[in-house]
Design a protein around this motif. Structure first.
Motif, PDB file in Angstrom:
ATOM      1  N   GLN A 105       0.721  -1.056  -0.039  1.00 21.31           N
ATOM      2  CA  GLN A 105      -0.030   0.113   0.042  1.00 21.31           C
ATOM      3  C   GLN A 105       0.778   1.198  -0.094  1.00 21.31           C
ATOM      4  OE1 GLN A 105      -3.100   0.476  -0.501  1.00 21.31           O
ATOM      5  NE2 GLN A 105      -2.978   2.838  -0.483  1.00 21.31           N
ATOM      6  N   ALA A 106       1.836   1.385   0.905  1.00 23.26           N
ATOM      7  CA  ALA A 106       2.632   2.487   0.972  1.00 23.26           C
ATOM      8  C   ALA A 106       3.805   2.617  -0.235  1.00 23.26           C
ATOM      9  CB  ALA A 106       3.633   2.239   2.180  1.00 23.26           C
ATOM     10  N   ASN A 107       4.395   1.302  -0.576  1.00 21.96           N
ATOM     11  CA  ASN A 107       5.360   1.831  -1.569  1.00 21.96           C
ATOM     12  C   ASN A 107       4.991   1.658  -3.242  1.00 21.96           C
ATOM     13  OD1 ASN A 107       7.292   1.947   0.530  1.00 21.96           O
ATOM     14  ND2 ASN A 107       7.540  -0.261   0.475  1.00 21.96           N
ATOM     15  N   LEU A 108       3.626   0.954  -3.514  1.00 23.20           N
ATOM     16  CA  LEU A 108       3.311   0.904  -4.774  1.00 23.20           C
ATOM     17  C   LEU A 108       1.792   1.801  -4.876  1.00 23.20           C
ATOM     18  CD1 LEU A 108       3.688  -0.179  -7.551  1.00 23.20           C
ATOM     19  CD2 LEU A 108       2.685  -2.473  -6.786  1.00 23.20           C
ATOM     20  N   LEU A 115       0.494   9.322  -8.806  1.00 25.15           N
ATOM     21  CA  LEU A 115       1.049   9.811 -10.215  1.00 25.15           C
ATOM     22  C   LEU A 115      -0.179   9.722 -11.066  1.00 25.15           C
ATOM     23  CD1 LEU A 115       3.947   7.410 -10.345  1.00 25.15           C
ATOM     24  CD2 LEU A 115       3.769   9.919  -9.599  1.00 25.15           C
ATOM     25  N   GLU A 116      -1.042   8.867 -10.713  1.00 23.74           N
ATOM     26  CA  GLU A 116      -2.430   9.012 -11.794  1.00 23.74           C
ATOM     27  C   GLU A 116      -3.123  10.507 -11.621  1.00 23.74           C
ATOM     28  OE1 GLU A 116      -5.496   8.892 -14.291  1.00 23.74           O
ATOM     29  OE2 GLU A 116      -3.698   7.650 -14.350  1.00 23.74           O
ATOM     30  N   GLU A 172       9.116   3.127 -11.030  1.00 29.69           N
ATOM     31  CA  GLU A 172       9.922   3.666 -12.088  1.00 29.69           C
ATOM     32  C   GLU A 172       9.143   3.409 -13.410  1.00 29.69           C
ATOM     33  OE1 GLU A 172      14.241   2.231 -10.118  1.00 29.69           O
ATOM     34  OE2 GLU A 172      13.602   1.539 -12.059  1.00 29.69           O
ATOM     35  N   LEU A 173       8.701   2.277 -13.778  1.00 30.13           N
ATOM     36  CA  LEU A 173       8.143   1.897 -15.027  1.00 30.13           C
ATOM     37  C   LEU A 173       6.884   3.062 -15.393  1.00 30.13           C
ATOM     38  CD1 LEU A 173       8.348  -1.784 -14.974  1.00 30.13           C
ATOM     39  CD2 LEU A 173       9.777  -0.224 -16.402  1.00 30.13           C
ATOM     40  N   LEU A 174       6.124   2.914 -14.260  1.00 27.94           N
ATOM     41  CA  LEU A 174       4.898   3.552 -14.291  1.00 27.94           C
ATOM     42  C   LEU A 174       5.133   5.224 -14.545  1.00 27.94           C
ATOM     43  CD1 LEU A 174       1.924   3.804 -14.149  1.00 27.94           C
ATOM     44  CD2 LEU A 174       1.995   4.316 -11.677  1.00 27.94           C
ATOM     45  N   ALA A 176       7.920   6.447 -15.970  1.00 27.47           N
ATOM     46  CA  ALA A 176       8.389   6.306 -17.410  1.00 27.47           C
ATOM     47  C   ALA A 176       7.128   6.447 -18.354  1.00 27.47           C
ATOM     48  CB  ALA A 176       9.390   5.376 -17.732  1.00 27.47           C
ATOM     49  N   ASP A 177       6.319   5.445 -18.122  1.00 27.20           N
ATOM     50  CA  ASP A 177       5.108   5.682 -19.079  1.00 27.20           C
ATOM     51  C   ASP A 177       4.369   6.756 -19.182  1.00 27.20           C
ATOM     52  OD1 ASP A 177       3.583   3.973 -21.038  1.00 27.20           O
ATOM     53  OD2 ASP A 177       1.870   4.028 -19.524  1.00 27.20           O
ATOM     54  N   PHE A 178       4.179   7.264 -17.848  1.00 29.93           N
ATOM     55  CA  PHE A 178       3.404   8.707 -17.848  1.00 29.93           C
ATOM     56  C   PHE A 178       4.182   9.957 -18.501  1.00 29.93           C
ATOM     57  CE2 PHE A 178       0.805   7.497 -13.896  1.00 29.93           C
ATOM     58  CZ  PHE A 178      -0.338   7.375 -14.610  1.00 29.93           C
ATOM     59  N   SER A 179       5.716   9.584 -18.338  1.00 31.56           N
ATOM     60  CA  SER A 179       6.398  10.488 -18.925  1.00 31.56           C
ATOM     61  C   SER A 179       6.339  10.502 -20.595  1.00 31.56           C
ATOM     62  CB  SER A 179       7.829  10.525 -18.502  1.00 31.56           C
ATOM     63  OG  SER A 179       8.010  10.609 -17.192  1.00 31.56           O
ATOM     64  N   ARG A 180       6.243   9.269 -21.027  1.00 30.46           N
ATOM     65  CA  ARG A 180       6.488   8.910 -22.402  1.00 30.46           C
ATOM     66  C   ARG A 180       5.082   9.483 -23.207  1.00 30.46           C
ATOM     67  NH1 ARG A 180       3.070   5.693 -25.416  1.00 30.46           N
ATOM     68  NH2 ARG A 180       2.394   4.799 -23.339  1.00 30.46           N
ATOM     69  N   ARG A 181       3.924   9.564 -22.128  1.00 30.41           N
ATOM     70  CA  ARG A 181       2.633  10.318 -22.722  1.00 30.41           C
ATOM     71  C   ARG A 181       2.654  11.576 -22.491  1.00 30.41           C
ATOM     72  NH1 ARG A 181      -1.553   6.509 -22.588  1.00 30.41           N
ATOM     73  NH2 ARG A 181      -2.901   8.111 -21.805  1.00 30.41           N
ATOM     74  N   GLY A 182       3.826  12.316 -22.116  1.00 33.39           N
ATOM     75  CA  GLY A 182       3.831  13.712 -21.899  1.00 33.39           C
ATOM     76  C   GLY A 182       2.847  14.303 -20.890  1.00 33.39           C
ATOM     77  N   GLU A 183       2.341  13.370 -19.732  1.00 36.35           N
ATOM     78  CA  GLU A 183       1.568  13.511 -18.745  1.00 36.35           C
ATOM     79  C   GLU A 183       2.466  13.917 -17.438  1.00 36.35           C
ATOM     80  OE1 GLU A 183      -2.128  10.974 -20.351  1.00 36.35           O
ATOM     81  OE2 GLU A 183      -1.142  10.186 -18.589  1.00 36.35           O
ATOM     82  N   LEU A 184       3.514  13.426 -17.413  1.00 34.32           N
ATOM     83  CA  LEU A 184       4.420  14.035 -16.167  1.00 34.32           C
ATOM     84  C   LEU A 184       5.693  14.032 -17.037  1.00 34.32           C
ATOM     85  CD1 LEU A 184       3.298  11.274 -13.454  1.00 34.32           C
ATOM     86  CD2 LEU A 184       2.759  13.723 -13.694  1.00 34.32           C
TER      87      LEU A 184
END
Length: 334
Positions: A105-108, A115-116, A172-174, A176-184
């Motif tokens: 819960q805390a770490n993920l 992030l969402e 990390e993967l999440l 990176a994916d938000f960054s790929r989408r230009g949202e973060l």
């Protein structure tokens, strides 16, 4: 600039708050002075943690006590979106192993929610600017798991052996994916053992790295759970702050596709850190530090091979330079 810091009352978080309120850093590791983006100019802080030992640092700064996924905090971020986020909050690895439901819960899961939510603000056009927020995620070398004797490169494949490491890798993967989408606009930093954590912190499997500093400084005996020959990756708190602030100001054009950096570290035998600390303090190391190796702790935290990070160093990330530099900066902060 509005800056959000999770884990703001923790070891690294509280020091980061102090650094930001003091202005630009005055020194760094082997790379010289690091100019951190969040340390420049006028800032407003939103600080989040499970508890706070002190009150708000000023009328312009806000405290939220509780989870960084609490609805009240997320609503505040909707009303006043941050331009920079330092996501430092986590449950330590050894504690997360003992309490797996609380750990995930805390770490993920709470990280996913945060992030969402921030990405959703970008999608809704509520950031009030042309670029998404820079999110600096404190990841960990725990993503690698146990390592062999060969040097580790920046292309090392993660193979976590603790839930903590698995959760960090997924985060990390999440990001990176938000960054790929230009949202973060994300940047994950794989942190080594940051020393010296408070002597009361016992939830970290690598706690011995800090405990030897406390024992020698206080002149008290300590049984170290790794052998003198055990090697570990070391970084002072001051150097960690330099790297966090550098990550906040790093151009997005210099980021790798993974949006993740393995930070430069000092790879040092435990014995050399003990000896350098004892010499600095004028203490008899052999009389105070006894070694009682724990095979599991040594396998995970005491057999770390040389770490090669030319890309991170070229991008401006730094280590402490030498064992003497490490010891001096650690003791100065205690």
């Amino acid at each position: 600039m509005h800056v959000l810091i999770t884990g703001a009352d923790g070891f690294v978080g509280a020091a980061l708050v102090r650094r930001l309120l003091q202005g630009p850093p005055t020194g760094a590791g082997q790379g010289g002075v690091v100019q951190g983006g969040a340390g420049q100019g006028d800032i407003r802080l939103t600080l989040v943690d499970r508890h706070f030992r002190q009150g708000p640092p000023g009328a312009r700064h806000r405290h939220y006590t509780g989870s960084f996924a609490d609805p009240a905090l997320l609503q505040h971020l909707s009303d006043d979106p941050p331009q920079q986020v330092f996501h430092l909050a986590s449950m330590p690895g050894a504690l997360a192993e003992r309490e797996p439901e609380a750990g995930i819960q805390a770490n993920l899961l709470a990280t996913v929610q945060l992030l969402e939510h921030l990405a959703g603000l970008t999608r809704q056009g509520r950031q009030g600017r042309t670029s998404p927020p820079r999110v600096v995620l404190a990841s960990s070398v725990a993503v690698y798991g146990a390592l062999g004797p060969e040097p580790v490169t920046e292309q090392q494949l993660p193979q976590p052996e603790l839930s903590y490491g698995a959760h960090k890798w997924m985060s990390e993967l999440l990001l990176a994916d938000f960054s790929r989408r230009g949202e973060l606009d994300g940047c994950s930093l794989r942190l080594p053992g940051i020393v010296a954590r408070p002597a009361t912190e016992s939830g970290h499997g690598s706690a011995f790295m800090s405990q030897i500093f406390h024992a020698l400084r206080e002149g008290r005996p300590y049984e170290c759970p790794v052998s003198p020959e055990a090697s570990a990756w070391w970084m002072s708190l001051a150097c960690c702050l330099d790297n966090l602030l550098h990550a906040a100001s790093l151009s997005a054009s210099t980021m790798p596709a993974s949006r993740c950096w393995q930070l430069p570290v000092l790879c040092l035998p435990v014995a050399s850190v003990i000896e350098a600390t004892a010499q600095h303090l004028g203490r008899p190391a052999a009389a105070l530090i006894q070694h009682r190796p724990d095979s599991r702790i040594e396998a995970l935290f005491g057999r770390q091979p040389p770490l090669l990070t030319p890309l991170a160093e070229a991008a401006g990330f730094v280590h402490d330079g030498s064992v003497q530099g490490l010891v001096a900066r650690v003791l100065a902060a205690m």
